[in-house]
Design a protein around this motif. Structure first.
Motif, PDB file in Angstrom:
ATOM      1  N   VAL A  31     -31.473  -3.201  27.202  1.00  0.00           N
ATOM      2  CA  VAL A  31     -31.558  -1.793  26.800  1.00  0.00           C
ATOM      3  C   VAL A  31     -30.498  -1.550  25.737  1.00  0.00           C
ATOM      4  O   VAL A  31     -29.318  -1.868  25.946  1.00  0.00           O
ATOM      5  N   ARG A  32     -30.942  -1.022  24.591  1.00  0.00           N
ATOM      6  CA  ARG A  32     -30.014  -0.712  23.503  1.00  0.00           C
ATOM      7  C   ARG A  32     -29.762   0.790  23.503  1.00  0.00           C
ATOM      8  O   ARG A  32     -30.693   1.596  23.632  1.00  0.00           O
ATOM      9  N   PHE A  33     -28.483   1.156  23.339  1.00  0.00           N
ATOM     10  CA  PHE A  33     -28.095   2.559  23.371  1.00  0.00           C
ATOM     11  C   PHE A  33     -27.797   3.052  21.954  1.00  0.00           C
ATOM     12  O   PHE A  33     -27.656   2.243  21.022  1.00  0.00           O
ATOM     13  N   VAL A  34     -27.703   4.369  21.797  1.00  0.00           N
ATOM     14  CA  VAL A  34     -27.573   4.950  20.462  1.00  0.00           C
ATOM     15  C   VAL A  34     -26.254   4.599  19.785  1.00  0.00           C
ATOM     16  O   VAL A  34     -26.134   4.717  18.560  1.00  0.00           O
ATOM     17  N   ASP A  35     -25.271   4.133  20.546  1.00  0.00           N
ATOM     18  CA  ASP A  35     -24.010   3.720  19.920  1.00  0.00           C
ATOM     19  C   ASP A  35     -24.016   2.247  19.520  1.00  0.00           C
ATOM     20  O   ASP A  35     -23.003   1.713  19.079  1.00  0.00           O
ATOM     21  N   GLY A  36     -25.184   1.574  19.679  1.00  0.00           N
ATOM     22  CA  GLY A  36     -25.314   0.178  19.290  1.00  0.00           C
ATOM     23  C   GLY A  36     -25.023  -0.816  20.392  1.00  0.00           C
ATOM     24  O   GLY A  36     -25.302  -2.017  20.233  1.00  0.00           O
ATOM     25  N   THR A  37     -24.476  -0.384  21.511  1.00  0.00           N
ATOM     26  CA  THR A  37     -24.212  -1.299  22.614  1.00  0.00           C
ATOM     27  C   THR A  37     -25.503  -1.639  23.349  1.00  0.00           C
ATOM     28  O   THR A  37     -26.507  -0.920  23.247  1.00  0.00           O
ATOM     29  N   GLU A  38     -25.465  -2.733  24.103  1.00  0.00           N
ATOM     30  CA  GLU A  38     -26.630  -3.181  24.859  1.00  0.00           C
ATOM     31  C   GLU A  38     -26.203  -3.589  26.260  1.00  0.00           C
ATOM     32  O   GLU A  38     -25.049  -3.963  26.494  1.00  0.00           O
ATOM     33  N   GLU A  39     -27.157  -3.518  27.190  1.00  0.00           N
ATOM     34  CA  GLU A  39     -26.935  -4.024  28.533  1.00  0.00           C
ATOM     35  C   GLU A  39     -28.198  -4.742  29.012  1.00  0.00           C
ATOM     36  O   GLU A  39     -29.317  -4.325  28.704  1.00  0.00           O
ATOM     37  N   GLU A  40     -27.984  -5.814  29.751  1.00  0.00           N
ATOM     38  CA  GLU A  40     -29.098  -6.496  30.419  1.00  0.00           C
ATOM     39  C   GLU A  40     -29.385  -5.742  31.713  1.00  0.00           C
ATOM     40  O   GLU A  40     -28.500  -5.542  32.542  1.00  0.00           O
ATOM     41  N   ILE A  41     -30.630  -5.325  31.867  1.00  0.00           N
ATOM     42  CA  ILE A  41     -31.003  -4.436  32.971  1.00  0.00           C
ATOM     43  C   ILE A  41     -32.228  -4.985  33.698  1.00  0.00           C
ATOM     44  O   ILE A  41     -33.169  -5.476  33.066  1.00  0.00           O
ATOM     45  N   ASP A  42     -32.214  -4.903  35.023  1.00  0.00           N
ATOM     46  CA  ASP A  42     -33.384  -5.287  35.830  1.00  0.00           C
ATOM     47  C   ASP A  42     -34.262  -4.087  36.183  1.00  0.00           C
ATOM     48  O   ASP A  42     -35.488  -4.223  36.289  1.00  0.00           O
ATOM     49  N   LEU A  43     -33.623  -2.939  36.403  1.00  0.00           N
ATOM     50  CA  LEU A  43     -34.354  -1.747  36.834  1.00  0.00           C
ATOM     51  C   LEU A  43     -33.859  -0.525  36.080  1.00  0.00           C
ATOM     52  O   LEU A  43     -32.661  -0.245  36.070  1.00  0.00           O
ATOM     53  N   ILE A  44     -34.797   0.199  35.448  1.00  0.00           N
ATOM     54  CA  ILE A  44     -34.503   1.502  34.856  1.00  0.00           C
ATOM     55  C   ILE A  44     -35.083   2.558  35.775  1.00  0.00           C
ATOM     56  O   ILE A  44     -36.283   2.543  36.081  1.00  0.00           O
ATOM     57  N   LEU A  45     -34.225   3.472  36.233  1.00  0.00           N
ATOM     58  CA  LEU A  45     -34.675   4.561  37.098  1.00  0.00           C
ATOM     59  C   LEU A  45     -34.443   5.877  36.369  1.00  0.00           C
ATOM     60  O   LEU A  45     -33.300   6.247  36.083  1.00  0.00           O
ATOM     61  N   TYR A  46     -35.531   6.555  36.048  1.00  0.00           N
ATOM     62  CA  TYR A  46     -35.443   7.814  35.315  1.00  0.00           C
ATOM     63  C   TYR A  46     -35.204   8.982  36.274  1.00  0.00           C
ATOM     64  O   TYR A  46     -36.095   9.370  37.030  1.00  0.00           O
ATOM     65  N   ALA A  47     -34.005   9.534  36.259  1.00  0.00           N
ATOM     66  CA  ALA A  47     -33.697  10.750  37.017  1.00  0.00           C
ATOM     67  C   ALA A  47     -33.759  11.919  36.040  1.00  0.00           C
ATOM     68  O   ALA A  47     -32.767  12.608  35.784  1.00  0.00           O
ATOM     69  N   THR A  48     -34.930  12.111  35.473  1.00  0.00           N
ATOM     70  CA  THR A  48     -35.119  13.020  34.340  1.00  0.00           C
ATOM     71  C   THR A  48     -35.897  14.279  34.697  1.00  0.00           C
ATOM     72  O   THR A  48     -36.417  14.955  33.823  1.00  0.00           O
ATOM     73  N   GLY A  49     -35.960  14.583  35.972  1.00  0.00           N
ATOM     74  CA  GLY A  49     -36.501  15.863  36.383  1.00  0.00           C
ATOM     75  C   GLY A  49     -38.010  15.897  36.522  1.00  0.00           C
ATOM     76  O   GLY A  49     -38.687  14.856  36.546  1.00  0.00           O
ATOM     77  N   TYR A  50     -38.519  17.126  36.558  1.00  0.00           N
ATOM     78  CA  TYR A  50     -39.920  17.359  36.892  1.00  0.00           C
ATOM     79  C   TYR A  50     -40.506  18.437  35.990  1.00  0.00           C
ATOM     80  O   TYR A  50     -39.809  19.362  35.574  1.00  0.00           O
ATOM     81  N   ASP A  51     -41.783  18.288  35.706  1.00  0.00           N
ATOM     82  CA  ASP A  51     -42.519  19.342  35.021  1.00  0.00           C
ATOM     83  C   ASP A  51     -43.046  20.305  36.075  1.00  0.00           C
ATOM     84  O   ASP A  51     -43.624  19.886  37.087  1.00  0.00           O
ATOM     85  N   TRP A  52     -42.828  21.581  35.838  1.00  0.00           N
ATOM     86  CA  TRP A  52     -43.347  22.570  36.775  1.00  0.00           C
ATOM     87  C   TRP A  52     -44.869  22.631  36.654  1.00  0.00           C
ATOM     88  O   TRP A  52     -45.429  22.579  35.547  1.00  0.00           O
ATOM     89  N   SER A  53     -45.526  22.737  37.779  1.00  0.00           N
ATOM     90  CA  SER A  53     -46.989  22.834  37.746  1.00  0.00           C
ATOM     91  C   SER A  53     -47.485  23.493  39.024  1.00  0.00           C
ATOM     92  O   SER A  53     -46.807  23.468  40.056  1.00  0.00           O
ATOM     93  N   ILE A  54     -48.649  24.094  38.909  1.00  0.00           N
ATOM     94  CA  ILE A  54     -49.383  24.600  40.071  1.00  0.00           C
ATOM     95  C   ILE A  54     -50.758  23.947  39.955  1.00  0.00           C
ATOM     96  O   ILE A  54     -51.699  24.528  39.400  1.00  0.00           O
ATOM     97  N   PRO A  55     -50.898  22.713  40.423  1.00  0.00           N
ATOM     98  CA  PRO A  55     -52.062  21.889  40.080  1.00  0.00           C
ATOM     99  C   PRO A  55     -53.389  22.395  40.601  1.00  0.00           C
ATOM    100  O   PRO A  55     -54.440  22.005  40.084  1.00  0.00           O
ATOM    101  N   TYR A  56     -53.374  23.276  41.572  1.00  0.00           N
ATOM    102  CA  TYR A  56     -54.619  23.783  42.143  1.00  0.00           C
ATOM    103  C   TYR A  56     -55.066  25.090  41.487  1.00  0.00           C
ATOM    104  O   TYR A  56     -56.029  25.704  41.930  1.00  0.00           O
ATOM    105  N   MET A  57     -54.365  25.530  40.427  1.00  0.00           N
ATOM    106  CA  MET A  57     -54.755  26.743  39.722  1.00  0.00           C
ATOM    107  C   MET A  57     -54.775  26.494  38.226  1.00  0.00           C
ATOM    108  O   MET A  57     -53.861  25.856  37.679  1.00  0.00           O
ATOM    109  N   ASP A  58     -55.796  26.992  37.549  1.00  0.00           N
ATOM    110  CA  ASP A  58     -55.862  26.905  36.099  1.00  0.00           C
ATOM    111  C   ASP A  58     -54.678  27.654  35.495  1.00  0.00           C
ATOM    112  O   ASP A  58     -54.276  28.717  35.978  1.00  0.00           O
ATOM    113  N   LYS A  59     -54.123  27.105  34.414  1.00  0.00           N
ATOM    114  CA  LYS A  59     -52.955  27.728  33.792  1.00  0.00           C
ATOM    115  C   LYS A  59     -53.239  29.127  33.258  1.00  0.00           C
ATOM    116  O   LYS A  59     -52.315  29.899  33.009  1.00  0.00           O
TER     117      LYS A  59
END
Length: 457
Positions: A298-326
């Motif tokens: 994985v390369r980061f915006v500062d140019g550094t890199e890390e060898e990674i086995d697992l990327i876990l995205y803790a990036t939140g959720y999209d709000w939705s009410i899936p059983y109702m039309d928007k």
């Protein structure tokens, strides 16, 4: 048994979801004798706090970020035997004891997902997963906002494992791996601490700096100090708390965290007392935003890199009410535009309970807003003049509920409210409408009726 689409609904209300918000709404309706049915797709109550509930974002190490004394339902305190910050199993047990104490299970159909809800004249036609339809005079959507994971895309190809944090359950999943957590909200911070203790190497990618608030100050849960101390305006509280944190923690940049691009309180608080410990001991390291992926690197915006086995995205959720039309909600920046974050501006018999972001415990606030919801729905049938007065508020009133705080410019924070300002305004609205306030003993009739029924097996 629910009312079929061919029967009269007789003012009957449909509640979708039997998590904390749905249970709060059910108790408020029950107090006023409003008939309702409640649908829950899982096999029991508890919502996200049940680790067996498919799709829950919960994990084994999860605890409340609000404390025991500030976190319970209005008049149903958590047991004194609970710690300051209860764990997920304790919160689940507490929520289920609330449902039992007030006899709320009898109106719930479990293992019964709602497939679709459509407008039917002045009413709502609710279609269940089994294909049956039922008509209701009103609908309360109480299914929460953490069921649609948001996963960003980065250029390149990654040969390791990529997952969203919603799939994460236990620290044992990190053993023998080099793990990258992307995102540092409260869940991301918790999971990063799990990775720090279990992974071969743990990293957290962040796009901005954070103000880290410990869960205790002077040995007292931080939110207790906020709730029971003097209510200070943000212009006074912020510099005092900022100075205190600086004395206690020092400059967090020495641990790799960027300097925050916002003032304290202008973002959802990051309450964590373990993260700094792991940063201080080198168990986890901070990295900037991800630039690209290349094989197992994985390369980061500062140019550094890390060898990674697992990327876990803790990036939140999209709000939705899936059983109702928007079309039934006015969605703006991924959020429904609801009066007091609850009342639909176009359809006055359509309620969204729990579609709110604030800096406080949810359970008590659910009770305060459920109290208004129930009295409004009751007035729709029994005091039309007062209901129409509230209709005008829904259409015209757009209160400023930030408490004087200028929250950061993001979709999430554009719907954010300050809990003190929100609760104060609920009182103002309630008084303006002449509705009853929440008081101790208000639900004694509901509890007594529940005690007369046989206990569940």
């Amino acid at each position: 048994m629910t009312s079929s689409s061919t029967d009269t609904n007789a003012g009957r209300v449909c509640i979708v979801g039997a998590g904390p918000a749905g249970l709060s709404a059910a108790r408020a309706l029950k107090r006023l004798g409003i008939p309702y049915d409640q649908y829950e797709r899982h096999s029991d109550v508890g919502g996200i706090w049940d680790l067996d509930n498919p799709g829950t974002p919960m994990y084994e190490s999860a605890h409340f970020i609000s404390s025991r004394k500030t976190s319970g339902f209005f008049d149903f305190p958590m047991p004194e035997t609970f710690p300051d910050y209860p764990g997920n199993r304790q919160i689940l047990a507490y929520t289920r004891s609330f449902a039992d104490a007030f006899g709320l299970r009898g109106a719930i159909r479990f293992d019964c997902p709602v497939q679709n809800i459509e407008r039917a004249g002045d009413d709502w036609e609710v279609t269940l997963a089994d294909g049956t339809t039922h008509t209701y005079a009103a609908v309360i959507c109480a299914t929460g906002v953490t069921w649609s994971p948001r996963t960003p895309e980065h250029p390149g190809t990654f040969t390791g494992e990529i997952r969203h944090s919603s799939t994460y359950r236990a620290a044992t999943e990190f053993r023998g791996k080099r793990v990258l957590i992307v995102g540092l909200g409260n869940s991301g911070a918790d999971i990063a601490c799990d990775a720090a203790a279990s992974a071969d190497a743990a990293f957290v990618s962040v796009r901005r700096g954070y103000h880290v608030i410990p869960k205790h100050l002077f040995g007292i849960p931080t939110d207790e100090l906020n709730a029971h101390g003097p209510e200070l305006p943000a212009r006074v509280l912020r510099p005092v708390l900022t100075a205190l944190l600086r004395v206690l923690q020092g400059d967090l940049r020495k641990y790799g965290l960027p300097k925050p691009d916002h003032k304290l309180l202008e973002s959802h608080p990051l309450l964590n007392s373990q993260l700094l410990h792991h940063l201080q001991h080198g168990d986890v390291a901070i990295r900037p935003d991800v630039a690209s992926l290349d094989g197992n690197r994985v390369r980061f915006v500062d140019g550094t890199e890390e060898e990674i086995d697992l990327i876990l995205y803790a990036t939140g959720y999209d709000w939705s009410i899936p059983y109702m039309d928007k079309k039934y909600f006015q969605w703006q920046d991924g959020r429904p535009d609801l009066y007091l974050s609850t009342f639909n501006r176009d359809h006055h018999n359509l309620i969204g309970l729990g579609y709110i972001e604030f800096n406080s415990s949810a359970y008590t606030i659910f009770d305060h807003i459920s109290n208004l919801v129930a009295q409004y729905l009751h007035d729709q049938r029994h005091n039309r003049q007062r209901a129409e007065k509230f209709d005008r508020l829904i259409a015209e009133d757009r209160p400023q509920l930030s408490g004087g705080i200028h929250f950061i410019d993001s979709a999430r924070h554009r719907s954010y409210v300050d809990s003190h300002a929100y609760k104060k305004y609920l009182v103002e609205v309630r008084n303006r409408m002449g509705w009853r306030e929440l008081t101790p003993g208000m639900f004694d009739n509901v509890r007594r009726s529940a005690s007369r029924k046989p206990a569940r097996a």
